[in-house]
Design a protein around this motif. Sequence first.
Motif, PDB file in Angstrom:
ATOM      1  N   SER A  50       3.902   8.583  -8.377  1.00  0.00           N
ATOM      2  CA  SER A  50       3.383   8.780  -7.026  1.00  0.00           C
ATOM      3  C   SER A  50       2.167   7.890  -6.777  1.00  0.00           C
ATOM      4  O   SER A  50       2.060   7.236  -5.729  1.00  0.00           O
ATOM      5  CB  SER A  50       3.016  10.251  -6.830  1.00  0.00           C
ATOM      6  N   ALA A  51       1.244   7.843  -7.731  1.00  0.00           N
ATOM      7  CA  ALA A  51       0.033   7.025  -7.574  1.00  0.00           C
ATOM      8  C   ALA A  51       0.373   5.542  -7.488  1.00  0.00           C
ATOM      9  O   ALA A  51      -0.230   4.798  -6.710  1.00  0.00           O
ATOM     10  CB  ALA A  51      -0.927   7.281  -8.733  1.00  0.00           C
ATOM     11  N   ALA A  52       1.347   5.098  -8.286  1.00  0.00           N
ATOM     12  CA  ALA A  52       1.755   3.688  -8.254  1.00  0.00           C
ATOM     13  C   ALA A  52       2.338   3.325  -6.893  1.00  0.00           C
ATOM     14  O   ALA A  52       1.991   2.296  -6.299  1.00  0.00           O
ATOM     15  CB  ALA A  52       2.767   3.402  -9.362  1.00  0.00           C
ATOM     16  N   THR A  53       3.190   4.176  -6.370  1.00  0.00           N
ATOM     17  CA  THR A  53       3.794   3.931  -5.055  1.00  0.00           C
ATOM     18  C   THR A  53       2.730   3.946  -3.964  1.00  0.00           C
ATOM     19  O   THR A  53       2.718   3.073  -3.089  1.00  0.00           O
ATOM     20  CB  THR A  53       4.880   4.994  -4.765  1.00  0.00           C
ATOM     21  N   ASN A  54       1.819   4.914  -4.026  1.00  0.00           N
ATOM     22  CA  ASN A  54       0.750   4.997  -3.022  1.00  0.00           C
ATOM     23  C   ASN A  54      -0.214   3.817  -3.089  1.00  0.00           C
ATOM     24  O   ASN A  54      -0.857   3.479  -2.100  1.00  0.00           O
ATOM     25  CB  ASN A  54      -0.026   6.308  -3.167  1.00  0.00           C
ATOM     26  N   ALA A  55      -0.320   3.189  -4.278  1.00  0.00           N
ATOM     27  CA  ALA A  55      -1.194   2.021  -4.438  1.00  0.00           C
ATOM     28  C   ALA A  55      -0.500   0.731  -3.985  1.00  0.00           C
ATOM     29  O   ALA A  55      -1.061  -0.348  -4.125  1.00  0.00           O
ATOM     30  CB  ALA A  55      -1.635   1.898  -5.891  1.00  0.00           C
ATOM     31  N   GLY A  56       0.712   0.868  -3.455  1.00  0.00           N
ATOM     32  CA  GLY A  56       1.438  -0.295  -2.947  1.00  0.00           C
ATOM     33  C   GLY A  56       2.245  -1.032  -3.998  1.00  0.00           C
ATOM     34  O   GLY A  56       2.742  -2.134  -3.750  1.00  0.00           O
TER      35      GLY A  56
END
Length: 137
Positions: A50-56
Motif C-alpha cells: 500500500s505504501a509503495a503504491t501511494n508513493a507513486g
Amino acid sequence: MRIKAILSHLALGMVVAIIVAGCAGLQAQSTSKIIMPLTDKKTAFDMTLSAATNAGMTVVSSDYEGGLIVAVSPGNPFLTFRNPTINIVLQSSSDGATTISLSGITHGQLFDYGIAGDALEKLCSGIKAQAPMAVCT
C-alpha cells in the motif's frame, strides 16, 4: 613541454577510467531498514504494498512467501535517465516483529542525486503513517 606531457597522460587516464567504469556497470544505491514491532509478516507485507503504491511506485513483482517486493519509483528525467528499482525484503523474527530491508538502485549511473534515497524515505513515511510504532533507520 613537461606540462603538455602530464596533461596528455592525465587525459589518457581519464579516458581509461571512463571506459572501465562503463564496463563495470555503474549503479547508485541507497539502503534503509524499517523495524515493525509486534507486526506479523502478512500485515507488514500489505502495508508495504500500500505504501509503495501511494508513493507513486509501480509494483513489478511481489511474493509473500519469499517476502520480496520489487517496485520501480518515478525518477527525475532532468537528473537521471533511469528510474530507481526498489527491492524490498520482509523477514519475521521470533519476537513478533517484522524487519523490512529496502534497497534503491539506479542502474547505469554513478550518482542518482538522491532520487533512490527520496523514494525510500517516502516508502518509510507511508509505512509509518499506517504503523506509527515502525522505526526507520
